[in-house]
Design a protein around this motif. Structure first.
Motif, PDB file in Angstrom:
ATOM      1  N   GLN A  33     -62.213-118.725  19.049  1.00 44.90           N
ATOM      2  CA  GLN A  33     -63.045-118.574  18.403  1.00 44.90           C
ATOM      3  C   GLN A  33     -64.631-118.342  18.985  1.00 44.90           C
ATOM      4  OE1 GLN A  33     -62.773-122.723  16.290  1.00 44.90           O
ATOM      5  NE2 GLN A  33     -62.737-121.542  14.350  1.00 44.90           N
ATOM      6  N   ARG A  34     -64.748-118.929  20.162  1.00 43.09           N
ATOM      7  CA  ARG A  34     -65.823-118.649  20.928  1.00 43.09           C
ATOM      8  C   ARG A  34     -65.967-117.227  21.142  1.00 43.09           C
ATOM      9  NH1 ARG A  34     -68.037-122.641  24.835  1.00 43.09           N
ATOM     10  NH2 ARG A  34     -66.381-123.904  24.245  1.00 43.09           N
ATOM     11  N   VAL A  35     -65.001-116.292  21.579  1.00 46.22           N
ATOM     12  CA  VAL A  35     -64.981-114.959  21.742  1.00 46.22           C
ATOM     13  C   VAL A  35     -65.556-114.424  20.277  1.00 46.22           C
ATOM     14  CG1 VAL A  35     -64.029-112.854  22.321  1.00 46.22           C
ATOM     15  CG2 VAL A  35     -63.611-114.798  23.594  1.00 46.22           C
ATOM     16  N   GLU A  36     -65.059-114.768  19.187  1.00 46.56           N
ATOM     17  CA  GLU A  36     -65.076-114.197  18.006  1.00 46.56           C
ATOM     18  C   GLU A  36     -66.688-114.524  17.544  1.00 46.56           C
ATOM     19  OE1 GLU A  36     -62.094-115.882  15.463  1.00 46.56           O
ATOM     20  OE2 GLU A  36     -60.590-114.283  16.014  1.00 46.56           O
ATOM     21  N   LEU A  37     -67.267-115.473  17.919  1.00 47.77           N
ATOM     22  CA  LEU A  37     -68.454-116.048  17.469  1.00 47.77           C
ATOM     23  C   LEU A  37     -69.450-115.211  18.325  1.00 47.77           C
ATOM     24  CD1 LEU A  37     -70.626-117.703  16.028  1.00 47.77           C
ATOM     25  CD2 LEU A  37     -70.231-119.595  17.817  1.00 47.77           C
ATOM     26  N   ALA A  38     -69.079-114.987  19.606  1.00 44.00           N
ATOM     27  CA  ALA A  38     -70.061-114.136  20.564  1.00 44.00           C
ATOM     28  C   ALA A  38     -70.181-112.844  19.741  1.00 44.00           C
ATOM     29  CB  ALA A  38     -69.672-114.193  21.950  1.00 44.00           C
ATOM     30  N   THR A  39     -68.910-112.280  19.589  1.00 42.88           N
ATOM     31  CA  THR A  39     -68.836-110.648  19.033  1.00 42.88           C
ATOM     32  C   THR A  39     -69.749-110.763  17.721  1.00 42.88           C
ATOM     33  OG1 THR A  39     -66.719-110.500  19.921  1.00 42.88           O
ATOM     34  CG2 THR A  39     -67.248-109.081  18.325  1.00 42.88           C
ATOM     35  N   VAL A  40     -69.696-111.660  16.995  1.00 43.53           N
ATOM     36  CA  VAL A  40     -70.392-111.623  15.715  1.00 43.53           C
ATOM     37  C   VAL A  40     -71.854-111.773  16.088  1.00 43.53           C
ATOM     38  CG1 VAL A  40     -70.938-113.053  13.539  1.00 43.53           C
ATOM     39  CG2 VAL A  40     -68.567-112.778  14.013  1.00 43.53           C
ATOM     40  N   ARG A  41     -72.099-112.578  17.068  1.00 39.58           N
ATOM     41  CA  ARG A  41     -73.659-112.842  17.503  1.00 39.58           C
ATOM     42  C   ARG A  41     -74.293-111.360  17.962  1.00 39.58           C
ATOM     43  NH1 ARG A  41     -74.785-117.800  20.702  1.00 39.58           N
ATOM     44  NH2 ARG A  41     -76.840-117.125  20.734  1.00 39.58           N
ATOM     45  N   ASP A  42     -73.559-110.671  18.831  1.00 37.12           N
ATOM     46  CA  ASP A  42     -73.811-109.400  19.408  1.00 37.12           C
ATOM     47  C   ASP A  42     -73.905-108.355  18.226  1.00 37.12           C
ATOM     48  OD1 ASP A  42     -73.737-110.451  21.986  1.00 37.12           O
ATOM     49  OD2 ASP A  42     -71.787-109.731  22.632  1.00 37.12           O
ATOM     50  N   HIS A  43     -73.140-108.269  17.456  1.00 36.82           N
ATOM     51  CA  HIS A  43     -73.237-107.263  16.010  1.00 36.82           C
ATOM     52  C   HIS A  43     -74.255-107.591  15.450  1.00 36.82           C
ATOM     53  CE1 HIS A  43     -72.129-105.110  12.528  1.00 36.82           C
ATOM     54  NE2 HIS A  43     -71.008-104.462  13.237  1.00 36.82           N
ATOM     55  N   ARG A  72     -70.207 -99.928  17.583  1.00 38.82           N
ATOM     56  CA  ARG A  72     -68.796 -99.887  18.359  1.00 38.82           C
ATOM     57  C   ARG A  72     -69.215-100.434  19.699  1.00 38.82           C
ATOM     58  NH1 ARG A  72     -66.036 -98.977  14.036  1.00 38.82           N
ATOM     59  NH2 ARG A  72     -65.209 -96.850  13.651  1.00 38.82           N
ATOM     60  N   PHE A  73     -68.587-101.607  20.244  1.00 35.98           N
ATOM     61  CA  PHE A  73     -68.842-102.059  21.328  1.00 35.98           C
ATOM     62  C   PHE A  73     -67.818-101.570  22.358  1.00 35.98           C
ATOM     63  CE2 PHE A  73     -70.564-105.250  18.508  1.00 35.98           C
ATOM     64  CZ  PHE A  73     -71.629-105.510  19.077  1.00 35.98           C
ATOM     65  N   GLY A  74     -68.462-101.808  23.866  1.00 26.85           N
ATOM     66  CA  GLY A  74     -67.609-101.217  24.819  1.00 26.85           C
ATOM     67  C   GLY A  74     -67.135 -99.904  24.535  1.00 26.85           C
ATOM     68  N   VAL A  75     -67.888 -99.004  24.612  1.00 30.88           N
ATOM     69  CA  VAL A  75     -67.564 -97.573  24.239  1.00 30.88           C
ATOM     70  C   VAL A  75     -67.722 -96.523  25.510  1.00 30.88           C
ATOM     71  CG1 VAL A  75     -68.018 -97.445  21.846  1.00 30.88           C
ATOM     72  CG2 VAL A  75     -69.773 -97.043  23.393  1.00 30.88           C
ATOM     73  N   TRP A  76     -68.485 -97.318  26.690  1.00 28.26           N
ATOM     74  CA  TRP A  76     -68.549 -96.359  27.921  1.00 28.26           C
ATOM     75  C   TRP A  76     -67.599 -96.836  28.806  1.00 28.26           C
ATOM     76  CZ3 TRP A  76     -74.499 -97.717  27.922  1.00 28.26           C
ATOM     77  CH2 TRP A  76     -75.014 -96.901  26.904  1.00 28.26           C
ATOM     78  N   GLU A  77     -67.494 -95.931  29.864  1.00 26.95           N
ATOM     79  CA  GLU A  77     -66.220 -96.123  30.914  1.00 26.95           C
ATOM     80  C   GLU A  77     -66.768 -97.383  31.761  1.00 26.95           C
ATOM     81  OE1 GLU A  77     -65.124 -93.061  33.471  1.00 26.95           O
ATOM     82  OE2 GLU A  77     -65.337 -91.525  31.888  1.00 26.95           O
ATOM     83  N   GLN A  78     -65.599 -98.253  31.891  1.00 25.11           N
ATOM     84  CA  GLN A  78     -66.009 -99.446  33.014  1.00 25.11           C
ATOM     85  C   GLN A  78     -66.684-100.357  32.208  1.00 25.11           C
ATOM     86  OE1 GLN A  78     -66.799 -98.063  36.754  1.00 25.11           O
ATOM     87  NE2 GLN A  78     -64.850 -96.894  36.919  1.00 25.11           N
ATOM     88  N   ASP A  79     -66.634-100.549  30.947  1.00 27.74           N
ATOM     89  CA  ASP A  79     -67.677-101.348  30.129  1.00 27.74           C
ATOM     90  C   ASP A  79     -67.203-102.832  30.166  1.00 27.74           C
ATOM     91  OD1 ASP A  79     -67.882-102.657  27.268  1.00 27.74           O
ATOM     92  OD2 ASP A  79     -69.993-101.661  28.096  1.00 27.74           O
ATOM     93  N   THR A  80     -68.145-103.750  30.443  1.00 30.47           N
ATOM     94  CA  THR A  80     -67.679-105.136  30.427  1.00 30.47           C
ATOM     95  C   THR A  80     -68.160-106.122  29.254  1.00 30.47           C
ATOM     96  OG1 THR A  80     -69.558-105.690  31.531  1.00 30.47           O
ATOM     97  CG2 THR A  80     -67.786-105.240  32.797  1.00 30.47           C
ATOM     98  N   GLY A  81     -68.386-105.334  27.843  1.00 32.65           N
ATOM     99  CA  GLY A  81     -68.683-105.822  26.744  1.00 32.65           C
ATOM    100  C   GLY A  81     -70.400-105.568  26.751  1.00 32.65           C
ATOM    101  N   ASP A  82     -71.195-105.130  27.453  1.00 27.62           N
ATOM    102  CA  ASP A  82     -72.580-104.952  27.730  1.00 27.62           C
ATOM    103  C   ASP A  82     -73.154-103.646  27.015  1.00 27.62           C
ATOM    104  OD1 ASP A  82     -72.645-107.504  28.828  1.00 27.62           O
ATOM    105  OD2 ASP A  82     -72.545-106.887  30.671  1.00 27.62           O
ATOM    106  N   THR A  83     -72.064-102.937  26.424  1.00 30.62           N
ATOM    107  CA  THR A  83     -72.722-101.548  26.033  1.00 30.62           C
ATOM    108  C   THR A  83     -72.195-101.657  24.466  1.00 30.62           C
ATOM    109  OG1 THR A  83     -70.889-100.359  26.623  1.00 30.62           O
ATOM    110  CG2 THR A  83     -72.669-100.263  28.025  1.00 30.62           C
ATOM    111  N   ALA A  84     -72.921-100.546  23.503  1.00 33.76           N
ATOM    112  CA  ALA A  84     -72.494-100.578  22.219  1.00 33.76           C
ATOM    113  C   ALA A  84     -73.054 -99.114  21.833  1.00 33.76           C
ATOM    114  CB  ALA A  84     -73.052-101.536  21.339  1.00 33.76           C
ATOM    115  N   GLU A  85     -72.321 -98.536  20.793  1.00 30.32           N
ATOM    116  CA  GLU A  85     -72.925 -97.251  20.322  1.00 30.32           C
ATOM    117  C   GLU A  85     -73.093 -97.682  18.669  1.00 30.32           C
ATOM    118  OE1 GLU A  85     -70.724 -93.683  21.153  1.00 30.32           O
ATOM    119  OE2 GLU A  85     -71.701 -93.641  22.890  1.00 30.32           O
ATOM    120  N   VAL A  86     -74.336 -97.163  18.079  1.00 28.97           N
ATOM    121  CA  VAL A  86     -74.428 -97.488  16.716  1.00 28.97           C
ATOM    122  C   VAL A  86     -74.655 -95.967  16.066  1.00 28.97           C
ATOM    123  CG1 VAL A  86     -75.723 -98.490  14.737  1.00 28.97           C
ATOM    124  CG2 VAL A  86     -75.512 -99.640  16.931  1.00 28.97           C
ATOM    125  N   GLN A  87     -74.001 -95.628  15.042  1.00 30.07           N
ATOM    126  CA  GLN A  87     -74.227 -94.657  14.306  1.00 30.07           C
ATOM    127  C   GLN A  87     -74.647 -94.737  12.921  1.00 30.07           C
ATOM    128  OE1 GLN A  87     -71.011 -91.106  14.311  1.00 30.07           O
ATOM    129  NE2 GLN A  87     -71.080 -91.602  12.005  1.00 30.07           N
TER     130      GLN A  87
END
Length: 161
Positions: A3-13, A84-99
């Protein structure tokens, strides 16, 4: 996923989606300082497909300010956002791309400052590269791909209901 990871993902989104909204609002309001503040220090933007320039965010902000000066009535609608999160190489959850698709009516002020019909309407797709920083999510790059543009025919008869 916990749940903690899911909540963090929602917050990032939500934060990334909000960043895209702030981008559109800053353009519409002509707040170029706020627009520039949405970018990382080395952030870049590319408006070449719309007849503009490509360069660092500061230079592009200056170009936008000058180019849009004649159109004080603006309303960028940015829709169909795909994050889309983590779309760059060696990403640690700190990048995203939005189209996201956009429609952008631009107009000159009507009589007595009232709103007027758009003088120019364009549409296309934006690609936003987003990076998590110590100050939150910021744009590291924006590419605007204009697909169409039209100037409404002022001589056309008014629509009758």
């Amino acid at each position: 996923m916990t749940q903690r990871v899911e909540l963090a993902t929602v917050r990032d989104h939500l934060a990334v989606d909000g960043l895209v909204t702030e981008y559109a609002v800053a353009v519409d309001d002509g707040d170029w300082q706020a627009w520039r503040g949405l970018f990382t220090p080395d952030g870049r933007a590319d408006y070449r497909s719309a007849g503009g320039i490509e360069g660092d965010a500061g230079a592009v902000a200056g170009w936008l300010a000058e180019s849009l000066r004649g159109f004080p009535v603006r309303q960028h609608l940015i829709v169909n956002r795909r994050v889309r999160f983590g779309v760059w190489e060696q990403d640690t959850g700190d990048t995203a791309e939005v189209q996201a698709d956009y429609v952008s009516p631009l107009g000159r002020a009507g009589q007595d400052g009232a709103s007027a019909e758009p003088d120019l309407v364009s549409g296309g797709r934006c690609a936003f590269a987003v990076l998590r920083t110590d100050d939150g999510w910021r744009l590291s790059g924006v590419v605007v791909r204009e697909k169409w543009r039209r100037a409404p025919d002022r001589r056309a008869a008014p629509m009758i209901n």
